[in-house]
Design an enzyme around this catalytic site. Sequence first.
Site, PDB file in Angstrom:
ATOM      1  N   ARG A 164      86.437   9.595 -56.867  1.00 21.75           N
ATOM      2  CA  ARG A 164      86.200   9.660 -58.327  1.00 21.75           C
ATOM      3  C   ARG A 164      85.178  10.479 -58.701  1.00 21.75           C
ATOM      4  O   ARG A 164      84.242  10.312 -59.584  1.00 21.75           O
ATOM      5  CB  ARG A 164      85.650   8.175 -58.825  1.00 21.75           C
ATOM      6  CG  ARG A 164      86.526   7.035 -58.327  1.00 21.75           C
ATOM      7  CD  ARG A 164      87.811   7.050 -59.343  1.00 21.75           C
ATOM      8  NE  ARG A 164      88.671   5.988 -59.338  1.00 21.75           N
ATOM      9  CZ  ARG A 164      89.615   5.729 -58.401  1.00 21.75           C
ATOM     10  NH1 ARG A 164      89.814   6.621 -57.383  1.00 21.75           N
ATOM     11  NH2 ARG A 164      90.389   4.819 -58.444  1.00 21.75           N
ATOM     12  N   SER A 237      89.239   0.194 -64.166  1.00 27.53           N
ATOM     13  CA  SER A 237      88.017  -0.306 -63.153  1.00 27.53           C
ATOM     14  C   SER A 237      86.694   0.315 -64.008  1.00 27.53           C
ATOM     15  O   SER A 237      86.629   1.646 -64.462  1.00 27.53           O
ATOM     16  CB  SER A 237      87.774   0.277 -61.714  1.00 27.53           C
ATOM     17  OG  SER A 237      89.074   0.116 -61.178  1.00 27.53           O
ATOM     18  N   GLU A 333      82.078   3.688 -63.559  1.00 27.39           N
ATOM     19  CA  GLU A 333      83.240   4.967 -63.199  1.00 27.39           C
ATOM     20  C   GLU A 333      83.516   5.538 -64.820  1.00 27.39           C
ATOM     21  O   GLU A 333      83.806   6.693 -64.750  1.00 27.39           O
ATOM     22  CB  GLU A 333      84.332   4.407 -62.821  1.00 27.39           C
ATOM     23  CG  GLU A 333      85.676   5.369 -62.566  1.00 27.39           C
ATOM     24  CD  GLU A 333      86.885   4.574 -62.404  1.00 27.39           C
ATOM     25  OE1 GLU A 333      87.269   4.281 -61.336  1.00 27.39           O
ATOM     26  OE2 GLU A 333      87.712   4.918 -63.499  1.00 27.39           O
TER      27      GLU A 333
HETATM   28  P1  FAD Z   1      89.593  10.695 -71.350  1.00 26.56           P
HETATM   29  O1  FAD Z   1      89.335   9.266 -71.214  1.00 26.56           O
HETATM   30  O2  FAD Z   1      90.131  11.162 -72.347  1.00 26.56           O
HETATM   31  O3  FAD Z   1      88.428  11.594 -70.705  1.00 26.56           O
HETATM   32  C1  FAD Z   1      87.866  11.103 -69.493  1.00 26.56           C
HETATM   33  C2  FAD Z   1      86.812  12.186 -69.178  1.00 26.56           C
HETATM   34  O4  FAD Z   1      87.346  13.434 -68.667  1.00 26.56           O
HETATM   35  C3  FAD Z   1      85.590  12.549 -70.468  1.00 26.56           C
HETATM   36  O5  FAD Z   1      84.377  12.510 -69.993  1.00 26.56           O
HETATM   37  C4  FAD Z   1      86.411  13.630 -71.121  1.00 26.56           C
HETATM   38  O6  FAD Z   1      85.443  14.418 -71.665  1.00 26.56           O
HETATM   39  C5  FAD Z   1      86.864  14.458 -69.869  1.00 26.56           C
HETATM   40  N1  FAD Z   1      88.140  15.359 -70.129  1.00 26.56           N
HETATM   41  C6  FAD Z   1      89.156  15.086 -70.832  1.00 26.56           C
HETATM   42  N2  FAD Z   1      90.111  15.894 -70.756  1.00 26.56           N
HETATM   43  C7  FAD Z   1      89.556  16.878 -70.084  1.00 26.56           C
HETATM   44  C8  FAD Z   1      89.883  18.341 -69.809  1.00 26.56           C
HETATM   45  N3  FAD Z   1      91.108  18.784 -69.966  1.00 26.56           N
HETATM   46  N4  FAD Z   1      88.952  19.093 -69.067  1.00 26.56           N
HETATM   47  C9  FAD Z   1      87.675  18.509 -68.754  1.00 26.56           C
HETATM   48  N5  FAD Z   1      87.378  17.474 -68.693  1.00 26.56           N
HETATM   49  C10 FAD Z   1      88.239  16.608 -69.543  1.00 26.56           C
HETATM   50  N6  FAD Z   1      91.612   5.831 -62.682  1.00 26.56           N
HETATM   51  C11 FAD Z   1      92.309   5.999 -61.483  1.00 26.56           C
HETATM   52  O7  FAD Z   1      91.517   6.961 -60.697  1.00 26.56           O
HETATM   53  N7  FAD Z   1      92.989   5.159 -60.811  1.00 26.56           N
HETATM   54  C12 FAD Z   1      93.477   4.080 -61.241  1.00 26.56           C
HETATM   55  O8  FAD Z   1      94.277   3.170 -60.626  1.00 26.56           O
HETATM   56  C13 FAD Z   1      93.197   3.793 -62.811  1.00 26.56           C
HETATM   57  N8  FAD Z   1      93.849   2.766 -63.431  1.00 26.56           N
HETATM   58  C14 FAD Z   1      93.553   2.873 -64.702  1.00 26.56           C
HETATM   59  C15 FAD Z   1      94.247   1.545 -65.288  1.00 26.56           C
HETATM   60  C16 FAD Z   1      94.170   1.438 -66.810  1.00 26.56           C
HETATM   61  C17 FAD Z   1      94.830   0.110 -67.306  1.00 26.56           C
HETATM   62  C18 FAD Z   1      93.366   2.130 -67.350  1.00 26.56           C
HETATM   63  C19 FAD Z   1      93.087   1.967 -68.889  1.00 26.56           C
HETATM   64  C20 FAD Z   1      92.639   3.439 -66.875  1.00 26.56           C
HETATM   65  C21 FAD Z   1      92.559   3.634 -65.530  1.00 26.56           C
HETATM   66  N9  FAD Z   1      92.114   4.613 -64.795  1.00 26.56           N
HETATM   67  C22 FAD Z   1      92.374   4.792 -63.428  1.00 26.56           C
HETATM   68  C23 FAD Z   1      91.304   5.652 -65.569  1.00 26.56           C
HETATM   69  C24 FAD Z   1      91.951   6.619 -66.174  1.00 26.56           C
HETATM   70  O9  FAD Z   1      93.259   6.533 -66.399  1.00 26.56           O
HETATM   71  C25 FAD Z   1      91.746   8.051 -65.511  1.00 26.56           C
HETATM   72  O10 FAD Z   1      90.418   8.169 -65.560  1.00 26.56           O
HETATM   73  C26 FAD Z   1      92.492   9.074 -66.575  1.00 26.56           C
HETATM   74  O11 FAD Z   1      92.304  10.239 -65.606  1.00 26.56           O
HETATM   75  C27 FAD Z   1      91.645   9.259 -67.795  1.00 26.56           C
HETATM   76  O12 FAD Z   1      92.613  10.331 -68.489  1.00 26.56           O
HETATM   77  P2  FAD Z   1      92.269  10.433 -70.074  1.00 26.56           P
HETATM   78  O13 FAD Z   1      93.224  11.581 -70.526  1.00 26.56           O
HETATM   79  O14 FAD Z   1      92.639   9.432 -70.844  1.00 26.56           O
HETATM   80  O15 FAD Z   1      90.575  11.008 -70.010  1.00 26.56           O
HETATM   81  N1  EPU Z   2      88.900  -8.407 -55.681  1.00 25.70           N
HETATM   82  C1  EPU Z   2      88.498  -9.686 -55.688  1.00 25.70           C
HETATM   83  N2  EPU Z   2      88.406  -9.975 -57.111  1.00 25.70           N
HETATM   84  C2  EPU Z   2      88.955  -9.489 -58.156  1.00 25.70           C
HETATM   85  C3  EPU Z   2      89.265  -8.024 -57.787  1.00 25.70           C
HETATM   86  C4  EPU Z   2      89.266  -7.549 -56.430  1.00 25.70           C
HETATM   87  O1  EPU Z   2      88.074 -10.271 -54.904  1.00 25.70           O
HETATM   88  O2  EPU Z   2      88.661  -9.719 -59.203  1.00 25.70           O
HETATM   89  C5  EPU Z   2      88.974  -7.718 -54.148  1.00 25.70           C
HETATM   90  C6  EPU Z   2      90.466  -7.857 -53.691  1.00 25.70           C
HETATM   91  O3  EPU Z   2      90.958  -8.891 -53.162  1.00 25.70           O
HETATM   92  C7  EPU Z   2      90.460  -6.648 -52.643  1.00 25.70           C
HETATM   93  C8  EPU Z   2      89.492  -5.574 -53.124  1.00 25.70           C
HETATM   94  O4  EPU Z   2      88.693  -6.735 -54.007  1.00 25.70           O
HETATM   95  O5  EPU Z   2      90.191  -7.180 -51.297  1.00 25.70           O
HETATM   96  C9  EPU Z   2      90.076  -4.558 -53.749  1.00 25.70           C
HETATM   97  O6  EPU Z   2      90.989  -4.995 -55.088  1.00 25.70           O
HETATM   98  P1  EPU Z   2      91.966  -4.048 -55.669  1.00 25.70           P
HETATM   99  O7  EPU Z   2      93.020  -3.778 -54.688  1.00 25.70           O
HETATM  100  O8  EPU Z   2      92.370  -4.396 -56.773  1.00 25.70           O
HETATM  101  O9  EPU Z   2      91.522  -2.842 -55.802  1.00 25.70           O
HETATM  102  P2  EPU Z   2      89.946  -2.186 -56.503  1.00 25.70           P
HETATM  103  O10 EPU Z   2      89.260  -1.657 -55.418  1.00 25.70           O
HETATM  104  O11 EPU Z   2      89.571  -3.236 -57.297  1.00 25.70           O
HETATM  105  C10 EPU Z   2      90.853   0.299 -56.645  1.00 25.70           C
HETATM  106  C11 EPU Z   2      90.606   1.460 -57.754  1.00 25.70           C
HETATM  107  C12 EPU Z   2      91.633   1.288 -58.972  1.00 25.70           C
HETATM  108  C13 EPU Z   2      92.908   1.382 -58.105  1.00 25.70           C
HETATM  109  C14 EPU Z   2      92.973   0.362 -57.050  1.00 25.70           C
HETATM  110  C15 EPU Z   2      94.332   0.465 -56.354  1.00 25.70           C
HETATM  111  C16 EPU Z   2      88.328   1.949 -57.969  1.00 25.70           C
HETATM  112  C17 EPU Z   2      86.799   1.905 -58.802  1.00 25.70           C
HETATM  113  N3  EPU Z   2      89.110   1.160 -58.413  1.00 25.70           N
HETATM  114  O12 EPU Z   2      90.385  -1.026 -57.376  1.00 25.70           O
HETATM  115  O13 EPU Z   2      91.450   2.250 -59.813  1.00 25.70           O
HETATM  116  O14 EPU Z   2      93.981   1.203 -59.158  1.00 25.70           O
HETATM  117  O15 EPU Z   2      91.868   0.353 -56.122  1.00 25.70           O
HETATM  118  O16 EPU Z   2      94.250   1.678 -55.518  1.00 25.70           O
HETATM  119  O17 EPU Z   2      88.137   2.445 -57.071  1.00 25.70           O
HETATM  120  C18 EPU Z   2      90.538   2.970 -61.950  1.00 25.70           C
HETATM  121  O18 EPU Z   2      89.755   3.481 -61.165  1.00 25.70           O
HETATM  122  O19 EPU Z   2      90.500   2.706 -63.093  1.00 25.70           O
HETATM  123  C19 EPU Z   2      91.339   1.927 -61.082  1.00 25.70           C
HETATM  124  C20 EPU Z   2      92.150   0.891 -61.721  1.00 25.70           C
END
Ligand code: FAD
Ligand code: EPU
Length: 343
Positions: A164, A237, A333
């Site tokens: 991240r 997250s 994050e």
């Molecule tokens: P924004 O929120 O618009 O911007 C994020 C940051 O990037 C800001 O600081 C912004 O200034 C900067 N930025 C935006 N565009 C640019 C650019 N073109 N050049 C340089 N900087 C820029 N993330 C994960 O890694 N894994 C996940 O599994 C995951 N699951 C998610 C689930 C949900 C339901 C949600 C809501 C979010 C999740 N995220 C996850 C976080 C998010 O989706 C990612 O961080 C994504 O890449 C953000 O994209 P955005 O365009 O919405 O960025």
């Molecule tokens: N867990 C709990 N309780 C909870 C949530 C999680 O006990 O309420 C435990 C789960 O049982 C498991 C562990 O925590 O043992 C990990 O949980 P999960 O697989 O849901 O993944 P996470 O670590 O919570 C990360 C990323 C997610 C990504 C998932 C799948 C980060 C900060 N988050 O979540 O990314 O989708 O793994 O790979 O690394 C994001 O970055 O926005 C994001 C959603």
Amino acid sequence: MINVKENISLKAHNTFGLDVRARLVALLHQPEDLMPLLEHYRDVPVLFLGEGSNVLFLEDFDGLVILNRLEGGIEILDRNRESIHITVSGGMHWHDVVRYAVEQDWQGIESLALIPGKAGTAPFQNIGAYGNELADVLTACYAIDTRTGRNLRLRKEECGFGYRNSLFKREPGRYFIHRLELRLYPGRRPQVRYRALENYLTERGIKHPAIQDVFRAVIDIRLSKLPDPAVTGNAGSFFKNPVIDRRHYEELKQRYPDLPAYPAGNERVKVPAGWLIDRAGWKGFREGDAGVHPKQALVLVNYGQATGFQIYKLAQRIMADVFDRYGIELEPEVRIIRNATKQ
Ligand code: FAD
Ligand code: EPU
């Protein structure tokens, strides 16, 4: 010169659904238009925004928000017997890139399905999920260095990727990413490296999953526990999973024998913040319209009328409690955006 609008609500441009306003908003369709725009607004604070799925606004933004509306799609650069090298416009919705690759049977990004946001933002925090991260497939990205105005092609090794993290995140606002290069693998079988995904596939009798099996499984798992921002405001997250010393982990393990951990190299382990927050009793907590998601304790939610400040306050209470209980400092994050003039 690009059309710039004044005093615009950002409610539709952040997935927490916060009704904050920006003094100025511009839609950027071509990377070439960026520098003239920045030169015109030289003394104004600037924020790049994709789909706003990883930001928390604490208040109105007294500056210029530049929304990524870059045009263009996917193009093939070259292919050989094993792999295909593509370029992706930073304006594409990331999930559309994944879906296209899966339809073509190109392996490499199927486990990154359904992550909201623009392709151009994906390198910013090196998006990751279900055992893979962007850095596994990214070979280079194009970014404008706003300090010099130069358009750079940064090789993956120059992007400073970590968990991240990246060069871009360490200096937010300096680089504007507008194009990615990815190497994918036509027809290659995916390797499943994530317990929840493995369990899902095993339960359904899928021993040797195809790209499409992993894609569907990831979508199903995500839909079962992550809130849909169109219904309940959130940014995924809220905190990163902390990486701690193995010795610290061994101490905690005495008290919490079921604390999960993943090796993070060099006598370090990564522990799931969701587990820590859940075990501390916060899961499902709600105060006003700010809360902790009942199915995933790592996700803070806005049930409707919460302010960014209220969500931030809740995050701080959780951080303090996690520190008291486990001696672990959580790090957000999500990028916290304050009033531009106070930054
Ligand atoms: P924004 O929120 O618009 O911007 C994020 C940051 O990037 C800001 O600081 C912004 O200034 C900067 N930025 C935006 N565009 C640019 C650019 N073109 N050049 C340089 N900087 C820029 N993330 C994960 O890694 N894994 C996940 O599994 C995951 N699951 C998610 C689930 C949900 C339901 C949600 C809501 C979010 C999740 N995220 C996850 C976080 C998010 O989706 C990612 O961080 C994504 O890449 C953000 O994209 P955005 O365009 O919405 O960025
Ligand atoms: N867990 C709990 N309780 C909870 C949530 C999680 O006990 O309420 C435990 C789960 O049982 C498991 C562990 O925590 O043992 C990990 O949980 P999960 O697989 O849901 O993944 P996470 O670590 O919570 C990360 C990323 C997610 C990504 C998932 C799948 C980060 C900060 N988050 O979540 O990314 O989708 O793994 O790979 O690394 C994001 O970055 O926005 C994001 C959603």
